[in-house]
Design an enzyme around this catalytic site. Structure first.
Site, PDB file in Angstrom:
ATOM      1  N   ALA A  63       0.859  -1.179   0.000  1.00 22.25           N
ATOM      2  CA  ALA A  63       0.000   0.000   0.000  1.00 22.25           C
ATOM      3  C   ALA A  63       0.896   1.231   0.000  1.00 22.25           C
ATOM      4  CB  ALA A  63      -0.889  -0.018   1.233  1.00 22.25           C
ATOM      5  N   GLY A 106       0.667  -5.075   0.879  1.00 24.61           N
ATOM      6  CA  GLY A 106      -0.523  -5.125   0.027  1.00 24.61           C
ATOM      7  C   GLY A 106      -0.242  -5.770  -1.326  1.00 24.61           C
ATOM      8  N   GLU A 109      -0.546  -9.354  -0.707  1.00 23.01           N
ATOM      9  CA  GLU A 109      -1.970  -9.615  -0.467  1.00 23.01           C
ATOM     10  C   GLU A 109      -2.770  -9.569  -1.775  1.00 23.01           C
ATOM     11  OE1 GLU A 109      -2.029  -6.530   2.530  1.00 23.01           O
ATOM     12  OE2 GLU A 109      -2.578  -7.994   4.066  1.00 23.01           O
ATOM     13  N   GLU A 129       4.770  -5.242   7.003  1.00 23.01           N
ATOM     14  CA  GLU A 129       4.032  -4.166   7.698  1.00 23.01           C
ATOM     15  C   GLU A 129       4.513  -3.960   9.119  1.00 23.01           C
ATOM     16  OE1 GLU A 129       2.629  -6.619   5.933  1.00 23.01           O
ATOM     17  OE2 GLU A 129       0.972  -5.857   4.697  1.00 23.01           O
TER      18      GLU A 129
HETATM   19  N1  CO8 Z   1       4.625   3.152  -0.549  1.00 14.97           N
HETATM   20  C1  CO8 Z   1       5.057   4.307  -1.056  1.00 14.97           C
HETATM   21  N2  CO8 Z   1       6.228   4.423  -1.715  1.00 14.97           N
HETATM   22  C2  CO8 Z   1       6.984   3.336  -1.864  1.00 14.97           C
HETATM   23  C3  CO8 Z   1       6.593   2.079  -1.354  1.00 14.97           C
HETATM   24  C4  CO8 Z   1       5.339   2.010  -0.676  1.00 14.97           C
HETATM   25  N3  CO8 Z   1       4.873   0.862  -0.179  1.00 14.97           N
HETATM   26  N4  CO8 Z   1       7.558   1.176  -1.643  1.00 14.97           N
HETATM   27  C5  CO8 Z   1       8.503   1.833  -2.309  1.00 14.97           C
HETATM   28  N5  CO8 Z   1       8.182   3.126  -2.460  1.00 14.97           N
HETATM   29  C6  CO8 Z   1       8.952   4.181  -3.129  1.00 14.97           C
HETATM   30  C7  CO8 Z   1      10.136   4.634  -2.324  1.00 14.97           C
HETATM   31  O1  CO8 Z   1       9.761   5.575  -1.347  1.00 14.97           O
HETATM   32  C8  CO8 Z   1      11.018   5.211  -3.394  1.00 14.97           C
HETATM   33  O2  CO8 Z   1      10.528   6.480  -3.732  1.00 14.97           O
HETATM   34  P1  CO8 Z   1      11.581   7.693  -3.977  1.00 14.97           P
HETATM   35  O3  CO8 Z   1      12.389   7.241  -5.185  1.00 14.97           O
HETATM   36  O4  CO8 Z   1      10.718   8.868  -4.240  1.00 14.97           O
HETATM   37  O5  CO8 Z   1      12.430   7.782  -2.754  1.00 14.97           O
HETATM   38  C9  CO8 Z   1      10.758   4.304  -4.591  1.00 14.97           C
HETATM   39  O6  CO8 Z   1       9.509   3.645  -4.320  1.00 14.97           O
HETATM   40  C10 CO8 Z   1      11.804   3.238  -4.778  1.00 14.97           C
HETATM   41  O7  CO8 Z   1      11.942   2.548  -3.550  1.00 14.97           O
HETATM   42  P2  CO8 Z   1      13.349   2.371  -2.794  1.00 14.97           P
HETATM   43  O8  CO8 Z   1      14.268   3.506  -3.128  1.00 14.97           O
HETATM   44  O9  CO8 Z   1      13.053   2.124  -1.356  1.00 14.97           O
HETATM   45  O10 CO8 Z   1      13.867   1.044  -3.525  1.00 14.97           O
HETATM   46  P3  CO8 Z   1      14.817  -0.057  -2.916  1.00 14.97           P
HETATM   47  O11 CO8 Z   1      15.149  -0.943  -4.075  1.00 14.97           O
HETATM   48  O12 CO8 Z   1      15.921   0.537  -2.138  1.00 14.97           O
HETATM   49  O13 CO8 Z   1      13.894  -0.855  -1.866  1.00 14.97           O
HETATM   50  C11 CO8 Z   1      11.893  -1.960  -1.103  1.00 14.97           C
HETATM   51  C12 CO8 Z   1      12.772  -1.565  -2.313  1.00 14.97           C
HETATM   52  C13 CO8 Z   1      12.636  -2.956  -0.209  1.00 14.97           C
HETATM   53  C14 CO8 Z   1      10.640  -2.620  -1.676  1.00 14.97           C
HETATM   54  C15 CO8 Z   1      11.548  -0.705  -0.281  1.00 14.97           C
HETATM   55  O14 CO8 Z   1      11.042   0.279  -1.174  1.00 14.97           O
HETATM   56  C16 CO8 Z   1      10.488  -0.924   0.754  1.00 14.97           C
HETATM   57  O15 CO8 Z   1      10.800  -1.464   1.811  1.00 14.97           O
HETATM   58  N6  CO8 Z   1       9.232  -0.505   0.483  1.00 14.97           N
HETATM   59  C17 CO8 Z   1       8.139  -0.578   1.428  1.00 14.97           C
HETATM   60  C18 CO8 Z   1       7.637  -1.998   1.560  1.00 14.97           C
HETATM   61  C19 CO8 Z   1       6.544  -2.038   2.595  1.00 14.97           C
HETATM   62  O16 CO8 Z   1       6.741  -1.764   3.744  1.00 14.97           O
HETATM   63  N7  CO8 Z   1       5.337  -2.430   2.148  1.00 14.97           N
HETATM   64  C20 CO8 Z   1       4.191  -2.544   3.023  1.00 14.97           C
HETATM   65  C21 CO8 Z   1       3.396  -1.279   2.995  1.00 14.97           C
HETATM   66  S1  CO8 Z   1       2.062  -1.326   4.148  1.00 14.97           S
HETATM   67  C22 CO8 Z   1       0.900  -2.280   3.390  1.00 14.97           C
HETATM   68  O17 CO8 Z   1       1.068  -2.736   2.294  1.00 14.97           O
HETATM   69  C23 CO8 Z   1      -0.376  -2.532   4.158  1.00 14.97           C
HETATM   70  C24 CO8 Z   1      -1.430  -3.171   3.262  1.00 14.97           C
HETATM   71  C25 CO8 Z   1      -2.769  -3.057   3.917  1.00 14.97           C
HETATM   72  C26 CO8 Z   1      -3.932  -2.964   2.937  1.00 14.97           C
HETATM   73  C27 CO8 Z   1      -3.953  -1.736   2.081  1.00 14.97           C
HETATM   74  C28 CO8 Z   1      -5.182  -0.915   2.231  1.00 14.97           C
HETATM   75  C29 CO8 Z   1      -5.000   0.242   3.172  1.00 14.97           C
END
Ligand code: CO8
Length: 255
Positions: A63, A106, A109, A129
């Site tokens: 998400a 998400g 999921e 998460e």
């Molecule tokens: N949300 C928003 N932005 C994101 C997300 C995300 N989930 N994941 C990555 N991005 C963005 C980064 O902020 C970055 O943006 P910018 O270039 O502007 O800084 C860009 O994507 C590239 O990401 P990274 O630079 O971090 O890339 P890396 O290769 O270094 O890392 C990862 C990749 C490991 C995937 C890392 O981006 C990461 O950990 N992302 C978050 C993963 C996460 O925590 N996901 C869970 C989110 S919570 C959720 O999904 C709850 C679901 C519940 C249901 C939904 C309905 C509400």
């Protein structure tokens, strides 16, 4: 638009998530576009199987964290994003998730809300998460546990550590792993196979398998029997069995 809708072949619809700058993070707009596209394919009789994919780097990294970070519980409740997610459960046609790269939170999921998952060797499935102060909210504690069992689901949800495509295959989360360059070919191959089957039987068989995750054996068996009987009201049942006896290929019409 955050989704790209195509029809790669007759009978097959494809939806590609397209927010590459943020690894296909699932914001409200993307989810609405995705679910609307799924529903429109579900209504289209010419489409018999759907492929959902992302890009090489990510199926979806979860998400959109930016969209949620300042929300209060009441904001989240009123936004009611899960109402959109819940609509995916009502899609009657099979959905194949073709996953490359990250399928996190998400994203994992969403893949699990599909009916079949084909992954590239680079895919990573996880529920991270816990690392950002919450827990899975769109099926990550429920579908994952049903798919891989308590031990592995508990570990993934409590540590937030992802698993590889190979591990996901071995755990029963996904259907197969293929080299990255063959991902869409493999998804298309499976979609083609399903699209050639009798559509009403496919639709009811999907419903019945999903019911198994949701009910007791007794109720599930009774449900299955009703759907089985119902199929004898279709022309495709007549055609399928007649073709078998006449040693020819059936021509299914979805009636
Ligand atoms: N949300 C928003 N932005 C994101 C997300 C995300 N989930 N994941 C990555 N991005 C963005 C980064 O902020 C970055 O943006 P910018 O270039 O502007 O800084 C860009 O994507 C590239 O990401 P990274 O630079 O971090 O890339 P890396 O290769 O270094 O890392 C990862 C990749 C490991 C995937 C890392 O981006 C990461 O950990 N992302 C978050 C993963 C996460 O925590 N996901 C869970 C989110 S919570 C959720 O999904 C709850 C679901 C519940 C249901 C939904 C309905 C509400």
């Amino acid at each position: 638009m955050y989704v790209r809708v195509t029809r790669p072949e007759e009978g097959i619809g494809q939806i590609q998530l397209h927010r590459p700058d943020v690894l296909n993070a699932l914001n409200l707009q993307l989810m609405e576009e995705l679910v609307s596209a799924l529903e429109s394919m579900d209504r289209d009789e010419a489409i018999r199987c759907i492929i959902l994919t992302g890009d090489r780097r990510a199926f979806a990294a979860g998400a959109d964290i930016g969209e949620m970070s300042d929300a209060t519980a009441v904001d989240m409740l009123l936004r009611d994003q899960f109402a959109t997610w819940d609509r995916i459960r009502h899609i009657s046609k099979p959905i194949i998730a073709a996953v490359s790269g990250y399928a996190l939170g998400g994203g994992c999921e969403l893949a699990m809300a599909c009916d079949l998952i084909i992954a590239s060797e680079t895919a990573k499935f996880g529920q991270p998460e816990i690392n950002i102060g919450v827990m899975p909210g769109a099926g990550g504690t429920q579908r994952l546990t049903r798919a891989v069992g308590k031990a592995r689901a508990m570990e993934m949800v409590l540590t937030g550590n992802p698993i590889s495509a190979e591990e996901a295959l071995e755990a029963g989360l996904i259907n197969r792993v293929v080299p990255e360059e063959l991902l869409l070919d493999e998804a298309l191959k499976m979609a083609r196979e399903i699209a050639a089957k009798p559509p009403v039987a496919v639709r009811l068989a999907k419903k019945s398998v999903l019911k198994a995750l949701d009910t007791t054996l007794e109720t599930g068996l009774a449900y299955e029997q009703m759907l089985f009987y119902f199929l004898f009201a279709t022309e495709d049942q007549r055609e399928g069995m007649k073709a078998f006896l006449e040693k020819r290929k059936p021509r299914f019409r979805g009636r």
